[in-house]
Motif scaffolding. Structure first.
Motif, PDB file in Angstrom:
ATOM      1  N   LEU A   1       2.406  17.102  27.680  1.00  0.00           N
ATOM      2  CA  LEU A   1       2.692  16.822  29.079  1.00  0.00           C
ATOM      3  C   LEU A   1       4.031  16.114  29.269  1.00  0.00           C
ATOM      4  O   LEU A   1       4.639  16.202  30.337  1.00  0.00           O
ATOM      5  N   SER A   2       4.505  15.422  28.229  1.00  0.00           N
ATOM      6  CA  SER A   2       5.826  14.786  28.324  1.00  0.00           C
ATOM      7  C   SER A   2       6.903  15.857  28.453  1.00  0.00           C
ATOM      8  O   SER A   2       7.835  15.741  29.259  1.00  0.00           O
ATOM      9  N   VAL A   3       6.793  16.902  27.655  1.00  0.00           N
ATOM     10  CA  VAL A   3       7.747  18.011  27.736  1.00  0.00           C
ATOM     11  C   VAL A   3       7.632  18.696  29.090  1.00  0.00           C
ATOM     12  O   VAL A   3       8.641  19.037  29.725  1.00  0.00           O
ATOM     13  N   ALA A   4       6.392  18.893  29.568  1.00  0.00           N
ATOM     14  CA  ALA A   4       6.186  19.545  30.867  1.00  0.00           C
ATOM     15  C   ALA A   4       6.877  18.767  31.977  1.00  0.00           C
ATOM     16  O   ALA A   4       7.523  19.346  32.860  1.00  0.00           O
ATOM     17  N   ALA A   5       6.762  17.426  31.943  1.00  0.00           N
ATOM     18  CA  ALA A   5       7.409  16.600  32.958  1.00  0.00           C
ATOM     19  C   ALA A   5       8.930  16.730  32.884  1.00  0.00           C
ATOM     20  O   ALA A   5       9.611  16.829  33.913  1.00  0.00           O
TER      21      ALA A   5
ATOM     22  N   GLN B   1       2.603  25.555  42.532  1.00  0.00           N
ATOM     23  CA  GLN B   1       2.930  26.695  41.683  1.00  0.00           C
ATOM     24  C   GLN B   1       3.780  26.249  40.494  1.00  0.00           C
ATOM     25  O   GLN B   1       3.596  26.710  39.363  1.00  0.00           O
ATOM     26  N   ALA B   2       4.720  25.334  40.750  1.00  0.00           N
ATOM     27  CA  ALA B   2       5.586  24.838  39.670  1.00  0.00           C
ATOM     28  C   ALA B   2       4.765  24.120  38.606  1.00  0.00           C
ATOM     29  O   ALA B   2       4.991  24.290  37.396  1.00  0.00           O
ATOM     30  N   LEU B   3       3.805  23.306  39.049  1.00  0.00           N
ATOM     31  CA  LEU B   3       2.932  22.604  38.101  1.00  0.00           C
ATOM     32  C   LEU B   3       2.122  23.581  37.260  1.00  0.00           C
ATOM     33  O   LEU B   3       2.007  23.432  36.036  1.00  0.00           O
TER      34      LEU B   3
END
Length: 439
Positions: free
Chosen positions: A415-419, A402-404
């Motif tokens: 995706l860098s910001v998402a990580a 769910q977090a992903l």
């Protein structure tokens, strides 16, 4: 007049053939019986209501809830055994009804239940509703209940108004009665009125009294709850539902401490206790509740804890209610199976202590074995809970996925910001995307 006062009035709503078959015997037993549809039930006068619940009522429970909330009486549900086995229906019945019967009727038990309901309805009408006996003191050894009892011993001897706040079913009226019993007014009347259970156009008369024309000369006067509480305590339950015009009159009384009777001022000495589960501050902002009245009522404040926060009290209260209702109904005492105790521990108890009380009463009626089982309480058993909940690892896995999904919804372009938002490295982020087969 005395004979008329002893007539017990029963209203059968949405009567079925089985319900109507009860009528001759009930009339012989002294009941005045009437029947009607759900839509017209509010316009009838009665002491006890019997309603045949149908599928359409389960689909629109709000209509039933509104009728029960606005009627100053006790309601008994009639339904099939199959209806009661549906989990949500059992919850609904236990929360909103005094008792229930499944078809076909056990006529002897119907008679007993109606008699008990009538007694409760009369007590409620007199302002001495259920829960006044010593068997219903503030039980429990959890920290919230111990702190509450300690606070009440400090507040009870004062004359100041107290505002009691808490969720539905947490025992706000029991707190009010405890304050009264521990006060200098304990030998004087305790009078209560539920502001949400009386029609708006009748609240003024219920509180301040009104003229009766029952003798034809218009001179008879029925005193209101305020006068009835003279020397004692007046408990205003669900104060947030008081209409604005009645709020103004109540404020005037709190300021002047007298009411007008036949054009004359009559001093009345009462201590005011009020309770609400509403957000009164929000009601003030929306102009639905007077700020000046709020400050008059909120001199001292008490909060009642929900059952889910009273750690350790659940089994104690459940056993108390099981013992109490086994004595009241004449059934042999039963304890709870391990499965039932686990199920109670897993339940959220949105209806709090009142829901627990109703479920235990239901369990005593339905239990066929030596113990009360989870099924009898209308709760899922341990195996059902396990299958519906899953293991801790499964919970963690669902939360991770769910977090992903949540972070990708906002930062799918970077995706860098998402990580970084998740506090993990970019390689770990990619590994988790692959693990959960996302993207």
């Amino acid at each position: 007049m005395h004979e008329m006062a002893s007539i017990r009035r029963l209203l059968i709503v949405e009567p079925c053939e089985e319900c109507l078959s009860l009528v001759p015997g009930l009339r012989i037993a002294g009941w005045e019986v009437d029947s009607c549809t759900l839509e017209s039930a509010a316009s009838h006068a009665y002491d006890v209501g019997l309603i045949r619940l149908m599928p359409q009522h389960f689909e629109q429970p709000q209509l039933i809830k509104e009728l029960i909330t606005r009627s100053n009486t006790e309601w008994i549900a009639v339904l099939t055994a199959d209806d009661l086995r549906r989990e949500l229906i059992g919850d609904f019945v236990c929360e909103w009804f005094f008792d229930f019967h499944t078809l076909p009727f056990d006529v002897a038990r119907v008679q007993v239940t109606l008699g008990r309901a009538y007694g409760m309805a009369r007590l409620r009408a007199q302002g001495a509703s259920y829960g006044s006996g010593p068997e219903h003191e503030l039980l429990g050894e959890s920290r919230p209940i111990r702190e509450l009892r300690r606070l009440l011993t400090k507040l009870a001897p004062t004359e100041s108004p107290v505002l009691i706040r808490g969720e539905t079913g947490t025992g706000k009226e029991l707190v009010a009665r405890t304050l009264h019993q521990q006060s200098h007014r304990r030998n004087q009347p305790f009078v209560s009125i539920n502001c949400s259970a009386v029609d708006e156009d009748q609240l003024q008369a219920e509180l301040f009294g009104y003229q009766e024309d029952s003798f034809g000369d218009g001179q008879a006067r029925k005193p209101g709850r305020i006068e009835a509480a003279n020397g004692g305590t007046l408990f205003l339950d669900e104060i947030g539902d008081l209409p604005l015009d009645v709020q103004a009159n109540l404020l005037r009384f709190l300021q002047d401490r007298y009411i007008e009777v036949n054009g004359e001022r009559v001093a009345v000495d009462v201590r005011i206790l009020a309770a609400t589960h509403d957000d009164l501050e929000a009601a003030i902002r929306k102009k639905r509740f007077r700020e000046d009245l709020y400050y008059r009522l909120n001199v001292l404040q008490v909060g009642t804890a929900p059952l889910r926060e009273r750690h350790g009290d659940l089994a104690l209260l459940a056993n108390h209610f099981a013992h109490f209702y086994s004595q009241e109904t004449g059934r042999r005492p039963r304890n709870f199976s391990q499965d039932a105790l686990v199920a109670m521990g897993k339940h959220d108890w949105p209806g709090n202590v009142r829901e627990l009380e109703n479920r235990v009463r239901r369990g005593l009626v339905l239990a066929e074995g030596r113990q009360i089982e989870a099924f009898d309480l209308g709760l899922l058993g341990e195996e059902e809970i396990s299958s519906s909940m899953g293991t801790l690892d499964e919970y963690k896995c669902r939360a991770e996925r769910q977090a992903l999904c949540d972070v990708l919804t906002r930062h799918s372009d970077n995706l860098s910001v998402a990580a970084k938002v998740l506090g993990i490295s970019r390689p770990t982020f990619y590994r988790l995307l692959h693990k959960h087969q996302i993207r």
